[in-house]
Design a protein around this motif. Structure first.
Motif, PDB file in Angstrom:
ATOM      1  N   PHE A   1      -7.990  -5.208  -4.354  1.00  0.00           N
ATOM      2  CA  PHE A   1      -8.054  -5.364  -2.900  1.00  0.00           C
ATOM      3  C   PHE A   1      -8.616  -6.731  -2.512  1.00  0.00           C
ATOM      4  O   PHE A   1      -9.338  -7.364  -3.265  1.00  0.00           O
TER       5      PHE A   1
ATOM      6  N   ARG B   1      -0.764   7.135  -9.049  1.00  0.00           N
ATOM      7  CA  ARG B   1      -1.922   6.261  -8.844  1.00  0.00           C
ATOM      8  C   ARG B   1      -2.610   5.889 -10.146  1.00  0.00           C
ATOM      9  O   ARG B   1      -3.177   4.811 -10.264  1.00  0.00           O
ATOM     10  N   SER B   2      -2.572   6.811 -11.117  1.00  0.00           N
ATOM     11  CA  SER B   2      -3.224   6.446 -12.367  1.00  0.00           C
ATOM     12  C   SER B   2      -2.342   5.522 -13.211  1.00  0.00           C
ATOM     13  O   SER B   2      -2.792   4.978 -14.202  1.00  0.00           O
TER      14      SER B   2
ATOM     15  N   GLU C   1     -10.517   4.194  -0.516  1.00  0.00           N
ATOM     16  CA  GLU C   1      -9.205   3.686  -0.933  1.00  0.00           C
ATOM     17  C   GLU C   1      -9.225   3.233  -2.380  1.00  0.00           C
ATOM     18  O   GLU C   1      -8.304   3.530  -3.149  1.00  0.00           O
TER      19      GLU C   1
ATOM     20  N   GLU D   1      -1.156  11.574  -7.515  1.00  0.00           N
ATOM     21  CA  GLU D   1      -2.249  11.245  -8.428  1.00  0.00           C
ATOM     22  C   GLU D   1      -1.715  10.733  -9.759  1.00  0.00           C
ATOM     23  O   GLU D   1      -2.314   9.845 -10.372  1.00  0.00           O
TER      24      GLU D   1
ATOM     25  N   ARG E   1      -9.210   6.243  -4.528  1.00  0.00           N
ATOM     26  CA  ARG E   1      -7.890   6.886  -4.541  1.00  0.00           C
ATOM     27  C   ARG E   1      -6.912   6.087  -5.386  1.00  0.00           C
ATOM     28  O   ARG E   1      -6.114   6.644  -6.139  1.00  0.00           O
ATOM     29  N   ALA E   2      -7.001   4.766  -5.259  1.00  0.00           N
ATOM     30  CA  ALA E   2      -6.078   3.919  -6.016  1.00  0.00           C
ATOM     31  C   ALA E   2      -6.285   4.082  -7.514  1.00  0.00           C
ATOM     32  O   ALA E   2      -5.391   3.798  -8.300  1.00  0.00           O
ATOM     33  N   LEU E   3      -7.483   4.517  -7.929  1.00  0.00           N
ATOM     34  CA  LEU E   3      -7.740   4.724  -9.349  1.00  0.00           C
ATOM     35  C   LEU E   3      -7.262   6.097  -9.818  1.00  0.00           C
ATOM     36  O   LEU E   3      -7.371   6.419 -10.990  1.00  0.00           O
ATOM     37  N   GLY E   4      -6.764   6.912  -8.884  1.00  0.00           N
ATOM     38  CA  GLY E   4      -6.243   8.217  -9.262  1.00  0.00           C
ATOM     39  C   GLY E   4      -7.268   9.329  -9.205  1.00  0.00           C
ATOM     40  O   GLY E   4      -7.017  10.432  -9.665  1.00  0.00           O
ATOM     41  N   LEU E   5      -8.459   9.064  -8.652  1.00  0.00           N
ATOM     42  CA  LEU E   5      -9.470  10.121  -8.540  1.00  0.00           C
ATOM     43  C   LEU E   5      -9.038  11.131  -7.478  1.00  0.00           C
ATOM     44  O   LEU E   5      -8.475  10.760  -6.452  1.00  0.00           O
TER      45      LEU E   5
ATOM     46  N   ALA F   1     -13.088   5.897 -13.702  1.00  0.00           N
ATOM     47  CA  ALA F   1     -11.779   6.572 -13.664  1.00  0.00           C
ATOM     48  C   ALA F   1     -11.309   7.000 -15.057  1.00  0.00           C
ATOM     49  O   ALA F   1     -10.832   8.123 -15.219  1.00  0.00           O
TER      50      ALA F   1
ATOM     51  N   ASN G   1       1.473   2.803  -3.820  1.00  0.00           N
ATOM     52  CA  ASN G   1       0.657   3.857  -4.448  1.00  0.00           C
ATOM     53  C   ASN G   1       0.195   4.873  -3.402  1.00  0.00           C
ATOM     54  O   ASN G   1      -0.764   5.593  -3.598  1.00  0.00           O
ATOM     55  N   ARG G   2       0.918   4.872  -2.320  1.00  0.00           N
ATOM     56  CA  ARG G   2       0.737   5.852  -1.255  1.00  0.00           C
ATOM     57  C   ARG G   2      -0.661   5.867  -0.651  1.00  0.00           C
ATOM     58  O   ARG G   2      -1.181   6.905  -0.276  1.00  0.00           O
ATOM     59  N   LEU G   3      -1.282   4.699  -0.560  1.00  0.00           N
ATOM     60  CA  LEU G   3      -2.439   4.608   0.323  1.00  0.00           C
ATOM     61  C   LEU G   3      -1.937   4.704   1.760  1.00  0.00           C
ATOM     62  O   LEU G   3      -2.662   5.100   2.663  1.00  0.00           O
TER      63      LEU G   3
ATOM     64  N   ARG H   1       0.815  -1.220   0.000  1.00  0.00           N
ATOM     65  CA  ARG H   1       0.000   0.000   0.000  1.00  0.00           C
ATOM     66  C   ARG H   1       0.849   1.271   0.000  1.00  0.00           C
ATOM     67  O   ARG H   1       0.362   2.339  -0.380  1.00  0.00           O
TER      68      ARG H   1
ATOM     69  N   ALA I   1      -9.236  -1.884 -12.598  1.00  0.00           N
ATOM     70  CA  ALA I   1      -7.869  -1.384 -12.473  1.00  0.00           C
ATOM     71  C   ALA I   1      -7.187  -1.334 -13.840  1.00  0.00           C
ATOM     72  O   ALA I   1      -6.471  -0.384 -14.154  1.00  0.00           O
TER      73      ALA I   1
ATOM     74  N   MET J   1      -4.653  -1.228  -8.561  1.00  0.00           N
ATOM     75  CA  MET J   1      -4.632  -2.003  -7.328  1.00  0.00           C
ATOM     76  C   MET J   1      -5.906  -2.824  -7.193  1.00  0.00           C
ATOM     77  O   MET J   1      -7.003  -2.359  -7.481  1.00  0.00           O
TER      78      MET J   1
ATOM     79  N   MET K   1      -7.486   1.700 -16.572  1.00  0.00           N
ATOM     80  CA  MET K   1      -6.633   2.885 -16.565  1.00  0.00           C
ATOM     81  C   MET K   1      -5.329   2.630 -17.312  1.00  0.00           C
ATOM     82  O   MET K   1      -4.442   3.478 -17.325  1.00  0.00           O
TER      83      MET K   1
END
Lengths: 251, 404
Positions: free
Chosen positions: A94, A87-88, B302, A84, B305-309, A112, A59-61, A56, A161, A92, A164
């Motif tokens: 889960f 992340r794009s 989460e 951002e 966010r992981a999708l870049g939104l 997205a 992608n900086r969660l 995690r 995922a 990820m 993107m």
């Protein structure tokens, strides 16, 4: 040492001495890892070993408090634009799917691309349908997530995922919440993805999958990498006592 | 497939009328006793009520004062402005029903039925024609909306947009139409001190609902903000307002506010009441919405966010839709209570529906007719409260609350 610090253009993920604390609890204690483009990396270890936290941070969660993480040439800092952007590029998946329950499957996938990538709706939907075809459930496009089985939901999450068009895919125990007969359908999709050349970091205890697909394996314990190597080395010739003990418990 | 692998049908459970009676009303001796007792009570009550309603009650107190109940002191020669407004709303309802179908169907049909029933009552011919044309307007709107929107997807989209804009424009149109301009001949100014009755009740409720909803959402978000100033202000506002009765707030707006403002600034009485109701409702709305926000799992954020939104997009596309959907019953419940709370403006001298009733009773001509007047007022409140409640159920079903 000098050669290790030199990065070839092939290194898509570089982690140097990554530390993280939750309060006083030292979760990650100096993780060093380099992943090349197209590599499939499997991370395993007992619960609480920091493997999920580590993936995690990629992608900086979660943020790391010391050390350096460089994804595809961009260093992860508090700069929100960097985050951002990364992340794009990093998809990820889960353990608990985390599909958006108020959106149809197809809208989960196109969300997205439409809002972040600014694709026109038609293009996003076309690609979404192709991805659903690829993960084997094109007929579920216009249903809501709650109407799907766990395995189908996880495959939608993978498609979401992939929509993107990420360069890296992170999988955080993708099959742990699934019934046994659904694990295979998700692993099949991941196997196909690995063969297509995607860079993948997978936290899993599916050792059959790891043996077959992984290029490298990392064994985590107490926030540290205890041992790493090819599946061959890890399974047939583990060096550390802790690795042997853990493998004997799960195999 | 062999014969015995056929799908088994569930056993027949229908009982017939007698069977149903026996199972539900006379299953045991004490159940039978209770049934008979309830039937006796119901009989006593209903016959008593009907005898009163049909022979004793003097309903002319309602018919004679109907204009007062509906619009208060609004000048009789200007009532056509209210009538135009109602017809406009009827038309828009019909149009929306034609375009979106679904949950609007019940409301539009209810509205049309209401106009139809009223048109049968012995009002003056002009009023009856107006009521009947409203009924027609709903259906004309429906047919227009239905035909125009089923021609092409593009046409539907434009029509839908146009109708939405029309709904939005309805508010300024209402204000201009009802208030008018001083000095003009065809639309002379009618001060808000003359607005009253159901018209005023409606205006207070609609403005309160439309304004307190976004304000409440903002306050709920503010209460969860990481910025200490915003969070502090939100908490302070919510707790302060929730700790005070609405009556107090209305008094404050009426009596205290002018003390703080410079003497040349004079805010209209009705507007002050609207602001008071809105602020009061917003504080409760904020807590309802906060409950909804808490019900959205962290994993949703989460994943987004992981999708870049970005943060605002996550809020708008992922969190709020789920949060608000989860608290529709609570929100509508609050709208209903706001609608009824508007009666409290009576204490600051505004003539809402209930207060008009009281004024009518003070008229020596109608002394002692409390039952007729209050029953009428209660029925009017019930009809509109039930309409809101009904829309809430329909909305929940349409949005599939609970099928996570």
């Amino acid at each position: 040492m000098a050669s290790e610090m030199q990065n070839s253009a092939d290194d898509i993920i570089i982690c140097r001495d990554v530390h993280k604390w939750f309060g006083d609890f030292h979760v990650l204690r100096g993780i060093n890892m380099t992943v090349k483009r197209g590599e499939v990396v499997v991370i395993f270890g007992p619960s609480g070993s920091g493997k999920s936290t580590f993936i995690r941070t990629l992608n900086r969660l979660e943020d790391h408090q010391r050390g350096q993480i460089i994804i595809d040439g961009i260093e992860l800092t508090n700069d929100i634009r960097n985050i951002e952007a990364i992340r794009s590029e990093v998809g990820m998946v889960f353990q608990s799917f985390n599909l958006f329950p108020h959106l149809k499957v197809i809208d989960n996938i196109t969300l997205a691309p439409i809002w972040v990538r600014k694709w026109p709706k038609e293009k996003a939907e076309k690609i979404a349908l192709e991805l659903l075809e690829r993960v084997g459930i094109p007929e579920q496009a216009y249903k809501y997530p709650a109407q799907l089985s766990g395995g189908q939901q996880q495959r939608v999450a993978i498609a979401r995922a992939l929509a993107m068009q990420p360069k890296i895919m992170l999988f955080d125990e993708p099959t742990s919440a699934l019934d046994p007969e659904m694990i295979k359908e998700v692993l099949d999709v991941m196997r196909e993805l690995a063969e297509s050349g995607m860079t993948m970091i997978v936290v899993t205890h599916e050792m059959g999958f790891a043996r077959e697909v992984a290029d490298r394996m990392y064994f985590f314990d107490e926030g540290k990498i205890v041992e790493s190597g090819t599946p061959e080395e890890i399974f047939n010739n583990p060096k550390e006592e802790r690795t042997k003990e853990f493998l004997s418990q799960i195999l | 497939m062999t014969a015995d692998s056929e799908v088994m049908r569930p056993p027949r459970t229908s009982l017939g009328v007698l069977g149903w009676l026996r199972q539900n009303l006379f299953s045991t001796w004490y159940n039978a006793l209770l049934t008979l007792f309830s039937a006796w009570l119901l009989y006593i009550f209903l016959t008593g009520f009907l005898r009163w309603a049909l022979t004793v009650a003097r309903w002319e107190v309602i018919t004679a004062n109907l204009r007062l109940f509906m619009v208060g002191q609004y000048p009789p020669d200007q009532v056509w402005r209210v009538q135009v407004l109602v017809s406009l709303i009827a038309l828009l309802f019909g149009l929306s029903w034609g375009i979106w179908k679904g949950i609007l169907r019940g409301l539009a049909i209810g509205l049309a039925t209401g106009f139809g029933l009223l048109a049968v009552l012995p009002f003056s011919p002009g009023v009856r024609i107006w009521l009947f044309s409203n009924l027609i307007a709903v259906f004309i709107g429906f047919i227009a909306g239905h035909v125009l929107s089923s021609r092409s997807e593009r046409g539907r989209l434009w029509l839908a947009r146009g109708t939405l804009i029309a709904w939005l424009l309805l508010f300024p149109v209402t204000v201009v139409l009802l208030h008018g301009f001083s000095g003009t001949l065809w639309l002379p100014a009618v001060g808000t001190n003359l607005w009253g009755g159901l018209l005023l009740t409606f205006l207070l409720a609609v403005v309160g609902i439309l304004a307190s909803f976004p304000l409440g959402v903002l306050l709920a978000l503010g209460r969860r903000s990481e910025l200490i100033v915003i969070r502090g202000f939100s908490i302070l506002f919510i707790e302060l307002v929730r700790g005070v009765p609405l009556v107090t707030i209305l008094f404050m707006a009426q009596i205290m506010l002018p003390l703080f403002l410079p003497p040349e600034v004079r805010i209209d009485r009705v507007i002050r009441a609207m602001v008071g109701i809105t602020l009061f409702s917003a504080a409760y709305m904020a807590e309802n919405v906060r409950g909804g926000l808490q019900s959205v799992p962290e994993g949703q954020v989460e994943a987004a966010r992981a999708l870049g939104l970005s943060g605002p997009l996550i809020l708008l596309l992922i969190v709020l839709p789920q949060a608000l959907r989860a608290v529709i019953p609570a929100i509508v419940g609050q709208f209903i209570s706001l609608f009824k709370d508007t009666t409290l403006v009576a204490i600051i001298g505004l003539m809402d529906l209930l207060n008009v009733g009281r004024a009518v009773l003070a008229n020596p001509q109608f002394l002692g007719l409390h039952r007729e007047v209050y029953l009428f007022v209660a029925v009017v409140f019930f009809i509109f409260s039930y309409a809101m409640s009904y829309s809430s159920y329909k909305l929940e079903a349409a949005l599939g609350v609970g099928e996570r």
